[in-house]
Design a protein around this motif. Structure first.
Motif, PDB file in Angstrom:
ATOM      1  N   ILE A   9       0.868  -1.176   0.000  1.00 46.37           N
ATOM      2  CA  ILE A   9       0.000   0.000   0.000  1.00 46.37           C
ATOM      3  C   ILE A   9       0.907   1.230   0.000  1.00 46.37           C
ATOM      4  O   ILE A   9       1.592   1.513   0.981  1.00 46.37           O
ATOM      5  CB  ILE A   9      -0.921   0.016   1.235  1.00 46.37           C
ATOM      6  N   ASP A  10       0.950   1.951  -1.099  1.00 40.77           N
ATOM      7  CA  ASP A  10       1.814   3.129  -1.216  1.00 40.77           C
ATOM      8  C   ASP A  10       1.210   4.305  -0.479  1.00 40.77           C
ATOM      9  O   ASP A  10       0.010   4.576  -0.573  1.00 40.77           O
ATOM     10  CB  ASP A  10       2.029   3.478  -2.683  1.00 40.77           C
ATOM     11  N   VAL A  11       2.067   5.031   0.245  1.00 41.55           N
ATOM     12  CA  VAL A  11       1.630   6.158   1.056  1.00 41.55           C
ATOM     13  C   VAL A  11       2.115   7.483   0.469  1.00 41.55           C
ATOM     14  O   VAL A  11       1.368   8.443   0.398  1.00 41.55           O
ATOM     15  CB  VAL A  11       2.141   5.999   2.508  1.00 41.55           C
ATOM     16  N   GLY A  12       3.372   7.525   0.033  1.00 41.17           N
ATOM     17  CA  GLY A  12       3.996   8.748  -0.444  1.00 41.17           C
ATOM     18  C   GLY A  12       5.290   9.025   0.294  1.00 41.17           C
ATOM     19  O   GLY A  12       5.560   8.453   1.359  1.00 41.17           O
ATOM     20  N   LEU A  13       6.130   9.907  -0.291  1.00 37.24           N
ATOM     21  CA  LEU A  13       7.438  10.259   0.279  1.00 37.24           C
ATOM     22  C   LEU A  13       8.313   9.019   0.460  1.00 37.24           C
ATOM     23  O   LEU A  13       9.127   8.954   1.376  1.00 37.24           O
ATOM     24  CB  LEU A  13       7.277  10.999   1.609  1.00 37.24           C
ATOM     25  N   GLY A  14       8.128   8.021  -0.388  1.00 37.79           N
ATOM     26  CA  GLY A  14       8.924   6.807  -0.311  1.00 37.79           C
ATOM     27  C   GLY A  14       8.423   5.780   0.685  1.00 37.79           C
ATOM     28  O   GLY A  14       9.005   4.703   0.801  1.00 37.79           O
ATOM     29  N   MET A  15       7.338   6.081   1.421  1.00 40.77           N
ATOM     30  CA  MET A  15       6.801   5.162   2.426  1.00 40.77           C
ATOM     31  C   MET A  15       5.725   4.264   1.814  1.00 40.77           C
ATOM     32  O   MET A  15       4.981   4.670   0.940  1.00 40.77           O
ATOM     33  CB  MET A  15       6.193   5.949   3.592  1.00 40.77           C
ATOM     34  N   TRP A  16       5.649   3.030   2.301  1.00 44.42           N
ATOM     35  CA  TRP A  16       4.545   2.120   2.004  1.00 44.42           C
ATOM     36  C   TRP A  16       4.400   1.164   3.173  1.00 44.42           C
ATOM     37  O   TRP A  16       5.234   1.149   4.079  1.00 44.42           O
ATOM     38  CB  TRP A  16       4.746   1.373   0.688  1.00 44.42           C
ATOM     39  N   TYR A  17       3.316   0.394   3.181  1.00 43.88           N
ATOM     40  CA  TYR A  17       3.122  -0.554   4.279  1.00 43.88           C
ATOM     41  C   TYR A  17       2.326  -1.759   3.797  1.00 43.88           C
ATOM     42  O   TYR A  17       1.729  -1.756   2.714  1.00 43.88           O
ATOM     43  CB  TYR A  17       2.447   0.108   5.484  1.00 43.88           C
ATOM     44  N   LEU A  18       2.348  -2.812   4.628  1.00 43.18           N
ATOM     45  CA  LEU A  18       1.599  -4.037   4.393  1.00 43.18           C
ATOM     46  C   LEU A  18       0.583  -4.200   5.509  1.00 43.18           C
ATOM     47  O   LEU A  18       0.836  -3.812   6.655  1.00 43.18           O
ATOM     48  CB  LEU A  18       2.530  -5.259   4.372  1.00 43.18           C
ATOM     49  N   LEU A  19      -0.561  -4.763   5.190  1.00 41.06           N
ATOM     50  CA  LEU A  19      -1.590  -5.038   6.190  1.00 41.06           C
ATOM     51  C   LEU A  19      -1.752  -6.549   6.294  1.00 41.06           C
ATOM     52  O   LEU A  19      -1.968  -7.227   5.294  1.00 41.06           O
ATOM     53  CB  LEU A  19      -2.910  -4.384   5.785  1.00 41.06           C
ATOM     54  N   LYS A  20      -1.620  -7.063   7.522  1.00 42.32           N
ATOM     55  CA  LYS A  20      -1.759  -8.492   7.772  1.00 42.32           C
ATOM     56  C   LYS A  20      -2.947  -8.746   8.698  1.00 42.32           C
ATOM     57  O   LYS A  20      -3.641  -7.810   9.101  1.00 42.32           O
ATOM     58  CB  LYS A  20      -0.468  -9.062   8.363  1.00 42.32           C
ATOM     59  N   GLU A  21      -3.171  -9.996   9.050  1.00 43.00           N
ATOM     60  CA  GLU A  21      -4.349 -10.362   9.847  1.00 43.00           C
ATOM     61  C   GLU A  21      -4.388  -9.653  11.190  1.00 43.00           C
ATOM     62  O   GLU A  21      -5.453  -9.257  11.658  1.00 43.00           O
ATOM     63  CB  GLU A  21      -4.388 -11.882  10.059  1.00 43.00           C
ATOM     64  N   ARG A  22      -3.232  -9.473  11.839  1.00 35.30           N
ATOM     65  CA  ARG A  22      -3.191  -8.805  13.140  1.00 35.30           C
ATOM     66  C   ARG A  22      -2.011  -7.852  13.247  1.00 35.30           C
ATOM     67  O   ARG A  22      -1.577  -7.519  14.355  1.00 35.30           O
ATOM     68  CB  ARG A  22      -3.115  -9.839  14.276  1.00 35.30           C
ATOM     69  N   GLU A  23      -1.495  -7.401  12.098  1.00 34.56           N
ATOM     70  CA  GLU A  23      -0.336  -6.520  12.088  1.00 34.56           C
ATOM     71  C   GLU A  23      -0.446  -5.522  10.944  1.00 34.56           C
ATOM     72  O   GLU A  23      -1.147  -5.764   9.971  1.00 34.56           O
ATOM     73  CB  GLU A  23       0.955  -7.324  11.909  1.00 34.56           C
ATOM     74  N   TYR A  24       0.275  -4.417  11.094  1.00 34.57           N
ATOM     75  CA  TYR A  24       0.545  -3.550   9.947  1.00 34.57           C
ATOM     76  C   TYR A  24       2.046  -3.289   9.934  1.00 34.57           C
ATOM     77  O   TYR A  24       2.678  -3.176  10.980  1.00 34.57           O
ATOM     78  CB  TYR A  24      -0.272  -2.261  10.003  1.00 34.57           C
ATOM     79  N   CYS A  25       2.616  -3.206   8.747  1.00 35.57           N
ATOM     80  CA  CYS A  25       4.072  -3.233   8.609  1.00 35.57           C
ATOM     81  C   CYS A  25       4.547  -2.078   7.744  1.00 35.57           C
ATOM     82  O   CYS A  25       4.629  -2.209   6.511  1.00 35.57           O
ATOM     83  CB  CYS A  25       4.529  -4.561   8.008  1.00 35.57           C
ATOM     84  N   PRO A  26       4.858  -0.906   8.335  1.00 38.42           N
ATOM     85  CA  PRO A  26       5.376   0.221   7.559  1.00 38.42           C
ATOM     86  C   PRO A  26       6.778  -0.051   7.041  1.00 38.42           C
ATOM     87  O   PRO A  26       7.589  -0.727   7.693  1.00 38.42           O
ATOM     88  CB  PRO A  26       5.369   1.383   8.562  1.00 38.42           C
ATOM     89  N   LYS A  27       7.071   0.493   5.868  1.00 33.83           N
ATOM     90  CA  LYS A  27       8.390   0.348   5.236  1.00 33.83           C
ATOM     91  C   LYS A  27       8.993   1.736   5.024  1.00 33.83           C
ATOM     92  O   LYS A  27       8.528   2.521   4.212  1.00 33.83           O
ATOM     93  CB  LYS A  27       8.258  -0.382   3.899  1.00 33.83           C
ATOM     94  N   HIS A  28      10.042   2.052   5.808  1.00 32.63           N
ATOM     95  CA  HIS A  28      10.775   3.309   5.664  1.00 32.63           C
ATOM     96  C   HIS A  28      11.768   3.173   4.511  1.00 32.63           C
ATOM     97  O   HIS A  28      12.328   2.091   4.298  1.00 32.63           O
ATOM     98  CB  HIS A  28      11.509   3.628   6.974  1.00 32.63           C
ATOM     99  N   PRO A  29      12.005   4.242   3.739  1.00 29.47           N
ATOM    100  CA  PRO A  29      12.935   4.127   2.611  1.00 29.47           C
ATOM    101  C   PRO A  29      14.333   3.646   2.993  1.00 29.47           C
ATOM    102  O   PRO A  29      15.022   3.042   2.161  1.00 29.47           O
ATOM    103  CB  PRO A  29      12.976   5.559   2.049  1.00 29.47           C
ATOM    104  N   LEU A  30      14.774   3.903   4.220  1.00 28.83           N
ATOM    105  CA  LEU A  30      16.119   3.502   4.635  1.00 28.83           C
ATOM    106  C   LEU A  30      16.170   2.102   5.216  1.00 28.83           C
ATOM    107  O   LEU A  30      17.262   1.582   5.455  1.00 28.83           O
ATOM    108  CB  LEU A  30      16.673   4.502   5.657  1.00 28.83           C
ATOM    109  N   ASP A  31      15.024   1.483   5.458  1.00 27.93           N
ATOM    110  CA  ASP A  31      14.992   0.146   6.031  1.00 27.93           C
ATOM    111  C   ASP A  31      14.967  -0.905   4.921  1.00 27.93           C
ATOM    112  O   ASP A  31      14.271  -0.733   3.914  1.00 27.93           O
ATOM    113  CB  ASP A  31      13.764  -0.040   6.922  1.00 27.93           C
ATOM    114  N   PRO A  32      15.695  -2.017   5.099  1.00 27.63           N
ATOM    115  CA  PRO A  32      15.692  -3.056   4.062  1.00 27.63           C
ATOM    116  C   PRO A  32      14.367  -3.792   3.969  1.00 27.63           C
ATOM    117  O   PRO A  32      13.993  -4.261   2.894  1.00 27.63           O
ATOM    118  CB  PRO A  32      16.821  -3.998   4.502  1.00 27.63           C
ATOM    119  N   GLU A  33      13.638  -3.913   5.081  1.00 23.23           N
ATOM    120  CA  GLU A  33      12.371  -4.646   5.104  1.00 23.23           C
ATOM    121  C   GLU A  33      11.347  -3.868   5.921  1.00 23.23           C
ATOM    122  O   GLU A  33      11.703  -3.039   6.766  1.00 23.23           O
ATOM    123  CB  GLU A  33      12.564  -6.045   5.721  1.00 23.23           C
TER     124      GLU A  33
END
Length: 241
Positions: free
Chosen positions: A109-133
């Motif tokens: 799920i793209d957010v903007g400014l290089g950020m995106w995230y994943l939605l799971k059954e009981r979690e959400y997982c933001p992805k920072h541009p500097l983080d590998p995962e």
């Protein structure tokens, strides 16, 4: 007869093999930025949870007043597929429901400014541009929703704005999510999994903070207020960035 047991230097072939083995065992670079950013995110969530729990104790059981009608202007966000600057909303559409996007678990799920995230059954997982995962937050309490703090939020500061990614886990399904900052209200999208109307996520890009706040990873002093509403227009939850 005496045996010479004094230490002798290794042969050139052995020394070369030892040097090559040592070079191959060099330790990886210390991930200082990732550790500092993760620690700041944990501190933010703890502070937000504490403030929200205290605020909820002050809310009357009968409910809260309707959304303030004195906002000077309103704005709408783009869909999750292509985040763009927020166009203005007319007064006729200011109370329109949020656009809804249903995604598969683990879908980007793209957010903007290089950020995106994943939605799971009981979690959400933001992805920072500097983080590998992506960095997952959870498990959130979706099995027994409607607790003291039915919202969980993470924010990430960039020079062009502050990205917020959050989830709502209340008993009543959300139909509209808004962000209010400096007298302006923005209608945010709802992103959820199939068959899970009471576990929704959303995201926003708010005004940038000062360079000092951004570099110190401190909570924005004038962060936005997020509100969640049900189908009847009643406010279900709120949380400040």
């Amino acid at each position: 007869m005496e045996t010479d047991l004094s230490p002798r230097p290794p042969k050139p072939e052995l020394r070369r093999m030892l040097d090559e083995a040592v070079r191959g065992c060099a330790p990886p670079a210390f991930p200082r930025e990732g550790i500092v950013r993760r620690a700041a995110a944990i501190r933010r969530r703890r502070r937000v949870a504490a403030v929200s729990a205290a605020a909820l104790l002050l809310i009357p059981v009968a409910g809260k007043l309707a959304l303030d009608q004195d906002a000077t202007s309103s704005h709408s966000v783009s869909t999750a597929d292509s985040p763009t600057p927020l166009p203005s909303l007319s007064s006729e559409t200011a109370d329109a429901p949020s656009p809804v996007r249903v995604v598969r678990p683990g879908e980007r799920i793209d957010v903007g400014l290089g950020m995106w995230y994943l939605l799971k059954e009981r979690e959400y997982c933001p992805k920072h541009p500097l983080d590998p995962e992506p960095t997952c937050v959870g498990p959130v309490d979706v099995e027994d929703p409607g607790g003291a703090v039915p919202m969980t939020l993470d924010w990430y500061s960039f020079p062009k704005g502050v990205v917020s990614v959050f989830v709502y886990t209340g008993k009543t399904p959300a139909t509209r999510i808004t962000m209010t900052q400096q007298g302006r209200t923005t209608v945010l999208p709802i992103v959820r999994l199939p068959g899970r109307p009471s576990f929704v996520s959303s995201y926003a890009i708010s005004a940038p903070v000062s360079d000092d706040e951004r570099k110190r990873l401190v909570r924005p002093s004038n962060g936005p207020l997020f509100r969640v509403y049900g189908a009847d227009g009643a406010e279900l939850a709120e949380m400040r960035q």
